[in-house]
Design a protein around this motif. Structure first.
Motif, PDB file in Angstrom:
ATOM      1  N   CYS A  95      41.642  34.309  45.783  1.00 21.78           N
ATOM      2  CA  CYS A  95      40.359  33.777  46.234  1.00 21.78           C
ATOM      3  C   CYS A  95      39.954  34.431  47.559  1.00 21.78           C
ATOM      4  O   CYS A  95      38.795  34.799  47.757  1.00 21.78           O
ATOM      5  CB  CYS A  95      40.475  32.266  46.381  1.00 21.78           C
ATOM      6  SG  CYS A  95      38.932  31.423  46.694  1.00 21.78           S
ATOM      7  N   LEU A  96      40.917  34.609  48.457  1.00 23.15           N
ATOM      8  CA  LEU A  96      40.626  35.242  49.747  1.00 23.15           C
ATOM      9  C   LEU A  96      40.262  36.720  49.579  1.00 23.15           C
ATOM     10  O   LEU A  96      39.452  37.242  50.349  1.00 23.15           O
ATOM     11  CB  LEU A  96      41.816  35.083  50.691  1.00 23.15           C
ATOM     12  CG  LEU A  96      42.100  33.649  51.144  1.00 23.15           C
ATOM     13  CD1 LEU A  96      43.351  33.602  52.004  1.00 23.15           C
ATOM     14  CD2 LEU A  96      40.911  33.049  51.865  1.00 23.15           C
ATOM     15  N   ALA A  97      40.827  37.366  48.585  1.00 24.68           N
ATOM     16  CA  ALA A  97      40.464  38.768  48.321  1.00 24.68           C
ATOM     17  C   ALA A  97      39.004  38.862  47.881  1.00 24.68           C
ATOM     18  O   ALA A  97      38.272  39.761  48.306  1.00 24.68           O
ATOM     19  CB  ALA A  97      41.382  39.355  47.257  1.00 24.68           C
ATOM     20  N   VAL A  98      38.563  37.936  47.070  1.00 21.59           N
ATOM     21  CA  VAL A  98      37.160  37.914  46.631  1.00 21.59           C
ATOM     22  C   VAL A  98      36.256  37.517  47.796  1.00 21.59           C
ATOM     23  O   VAL A  98      35.125  37.968  47.901  1.00 21.59           O
ATOM     24  CB  VAL A  98      36.993  36.945  45.434  1.00 21.59           C
ATOM     25  CG1 VAL A  98      35.539  36.693  45.119  1.00 21.59           C
ATOM     26  CG2 VAL A  98      37.718  37.492  44.213  1.00 21.59           C
ATOM     27  N   ARG A  99      36.779  36.718  48.708  1.00 24.66           N
ATOM     28  CA  ARG A  99      36.008  36.281  49.875  1.00 24.66           C
ATOM     29  C   ARG A  99      35.571  37.459  50.736  1.00 24.66           C
ATOM     30  O   ARG A  99      34.544  37.398  51.422  1.00 24.66           O
ATOM     31  CB  ARG A  99      36.830  35.305  50.708  1.00 24.66           C
ATOM     32  CG  ARG A  99      36.066  34.681  51.847  1.00 24.66           C
ATOM     33  CD  ARG A  99      36.941  33.664  52.587  1.00 24.66           C
ATOM     34  NE  ARG A  99      36.212  33.064  53.683  1.00 24.66           N
ATOM     35  CZ  ARG A  99      36.229  33.541  54.932  1.00 24.66           C
ATOM     36  NH1 ARG A  99      36.958  34.599  55.234  1.00 24.66           N
ATOM     37  NH2 ARG A  99      35.533  32.937  55.873  1.00 24.66           N
ATOM     38  N   ALA A 100      36.316  38.551  50.697  1.00 26.30           N
ATOM     39  CA  ALA A 100      35.939  39.733  51.468  1.00 26.30           C
ATOM     40  C   ALA A 100      34.543  40.228  51.066  1.00 26.30           C
ATOM     41  O   ALA A 100      33.827  40.797  51.880  1.00 26.30           O
ATOM     42  CB  ALA A 100      36.968  40.838  51.271  1.00 26.30           C
ATOM     43  N   VAL A 101      34.168  39.987  49.824  1.00 27.35           N
ATOM     44  CA  VAL A 101      32.854  40.425  49.328  1.00 27.35           C
ATOM     45  C   VAL A 101      31.868  39.262  49.296  1.00 27.35           C
ATOM     46  O   VAL A 101      30.703  39.430  49.638  1.00 27.35           O
ATOM     47  CB  VAL A 101      32.990  41.029  47.908  1.00 27.35           C
ATOM     48  CG1 VAL A 101      31.645  41.440  47.358  1.00 27.35           C
ATOM     49  CG2 VAL A 101      33.943  42.196  47.923  1.00 27.35           C
ATOM     50  N   CYS A 102      32.319  38.107  48.911  1.00 27.27           N
ATOM     51  CA  CYS A 102      31.440  36.939  48.736  1.00 27.27           C
ATOM     52  C   CYS A 102      31.812  35.833  49.721  1.00 27.27           C
ATOM     53  O   CYS A 102      32.129  34.712  49.325  1.00 27.27           O
ATOM     54  CB  CYS A 102      31.561  36.412  47.310  1.00 27.27           C
ATOM     55  SG  CYS A 102      30.937  37.508  46.052  1.00 27.27           S
ATOM     56  N   GLN A 112      33.306  37.436  38.920  1.00 28.63           N
ATOM     57  CA  GLN A 112      32.415  38.442  38.319  1.00 28.63           C
ATOM     58  C   GLN A 112      31.300  38.828  39.282  1.00 28.63           C
ATOM     59  O   GLN A 112      30.946  39.996  39.414  1.00 28.63           O
ATOM     60  CB  GLN A 112      31.837  37.914  37.001  1.00 28.63           C
ATOM     61  CG  GLN A 112      31.064  38.947  36.221  1.00 28.63           C
ATOM     62  CD  GLN A 112      31.936  40.107  35.760  1.00 28.63           C
ATOM     63  OE1 GLN A 112      33.104  39.960  35.485  1.00 28.63           O
ATOM     64  NE2 GLN A 112      31.352  41.284  35.697  1.00 28.63           N
ATOM     65  N   LYS A 113      30.773  37.840  39.972  1.00 32.12           N
ATOM     66  CA  LYS A 113      29.720  38.103  40.957  1.00 32.12           C
ATOM     67  C   LYS A 113      30.234  39.058  42.031  1.00 32.12           C
ATOM     68  O   LYS A 113      29.542  39.977  42.446  1.00 32.12           O
ATOM     69  CB  LYS A 113      29.271  36.804  41.608  1.00 32.12           C
ATOM     70  CG  LYS A 113      28.211  36.993  42.675  1.00 32.12           C
ATOM     71  CD  LYS A 113      28.001  35.717  43.455  1.00 32.12           C
ATOM     72  CE  LYS A 113      26.738  35.050  43.053  1.00 32.12           C
ATOM     73  NZ  LYS A 113      26.402  33.882  43.868  1.00 32.12           N
ATOM     74  N   SER A 114      31.468  38.862  42.477  1.00 31.87           N
ATOM     75  CA  SER A 114      32.022  39.708  43.541  1.00 31.87           C
ATOM     76  C   SER A 114      32.156  41.158  43.083  1.00 31.87           C
ATOM     77  O   SER A 114      31.932  42.080  43.864  1.00 31.87           O
ATOM     78  CB  SER A 114      33.377  39.182  44.008  1.00 31.87           C
ATOM     79  OG  SER A 114      34.383  39.427  43.059  1.00 31.87           O
ATOM     80  N   LYS A 115      32.520  41.345  41.815  1.00 34.02           N
ATOM     81  CA  LYS A 115      32.640  42.714  41.305  1.00 34.02           C
ATOM     82  C   LYS A 115      31.287  43.423  41.312  1.00 34.02           C
ATOM     83  O   LYS A 115      31.169  44.560  41.766  1.00 34.02           O
ATOM     84  CB  LYS A 115      33.221  42.697  39.889  1.00 34.02           C
ATOM     85  CG  LYS A 115      34.701  42.375  39.863  1.00 34.02           C
ATOM     86  CD  LYS A 115      35.242  42.206  38.464  1.00 34.02           C
ATOM     87  CE  LYS A 115      35.052  43.440  37.637  1.00 34.02           C
ATOM     88  NZ  LYS A 115      35.669  43.335  36.315  1.00 34.02           N
ATOM     89  N   VAL A 116      30.262  42.742  40.828  1.00 37.52           N
ATOM     90  CA  VAL A 116      28.922  43.329  40.776  1.00 37.52           C
ATOM     91  C   VAL A 116      28.374  43.528  42.191  1.00 37.52           C
ATOM     92  O   VAL A 116      27.835  44.584  42.526  1.00 37.52           O
ATOM     93  CB  VAL A 116      27.966  42.453  39.933  1.00 37.52           C
ATOM     94  CG1 VAL A 116      26.548  42.962  40.005  1.00 37.52           C
ATOM     95  CG2 VAL A 116      28.443  42.395  38.493  1.00 37.52           C
TER      96      VAL A 116
END
Length: 169
Positions: free
Chosen positions: A80-87, A110-114
């Protein structure tokens, strides 16, 4: 007499096959018992070493693993924290709203990838909506589009400045 020998030989082969099947069953049962006897802390320690894909696959192994992985928020927190870097905004809002790390990750992965692809400039050269790759697009809110537009404007300004030829006097 030879017929009896063949029958005996065949029965020996089938006895050997049955014995090997029984031994294999007993081996699997003892392995299952071993895994059942492991303390929950050991499972969590092992699962915490897995990447997100492996964690999801492990959750499909058996009901106990599924329940453990699904309910242990600490397993999902690093992902979750890794995705937080983007979102950052999205993750923080979901966590404040009471979502678990697992649910927050499911809502934003998915949102973070896009978003990462947009922010990194992958789609900077797209001139029309027809050129957008629909299969990887994800609906985003106005604030996210604002972040993407800001990044695009910065890229545009940097490109424009680098295209200028310095004048020498």
């Amino acid at each position: 007499m030879q017929k009896n020998f063949k029958r005996n030989n065949n029965s020996r082969v089938s006895d050997i096959e049955l014995n090997s099947v029984d031994a294999e069953k007993e081996n699997k049962e003892s392995q299952n018992k071993f895994f059942e006897l492991l303390p929950l802390e050991i499972y969590i320690r092992i699962f915490s070493q897995l990447d997100m894909r492996s964690l999801c696959r492990a959750s499909m192994t058996c009901k106990r693993w599924n329940r453990t992985i699904k309910t242990t928020d600490s397993l999902w927190k690093p992902h979750c924290l890794a995705v937080r870097a983007v979102c950052r905004r999205e993750i923080d809002d979901d966590l404040k709203s009471g979502y678990s790390c697992r649910d927050t990750l499911r809502r934003n992965y998915q949102k973070s990838k896009v978003k990462l692809e947009w922010l990194s400039g992958r789609y900077s050269n797209i001139c029309s909506p027809v050129s957008l790759p629909e299969k990887i697009m994800y609906p985003m809110d106005a604030e996210t589009w604002g972040e993407i537009l800001e990044a695009e404007l910065k890229r545009y300004v940097q490109k424009s400045q680098s295209d200028l030829i310095p004048l020498r006097l």
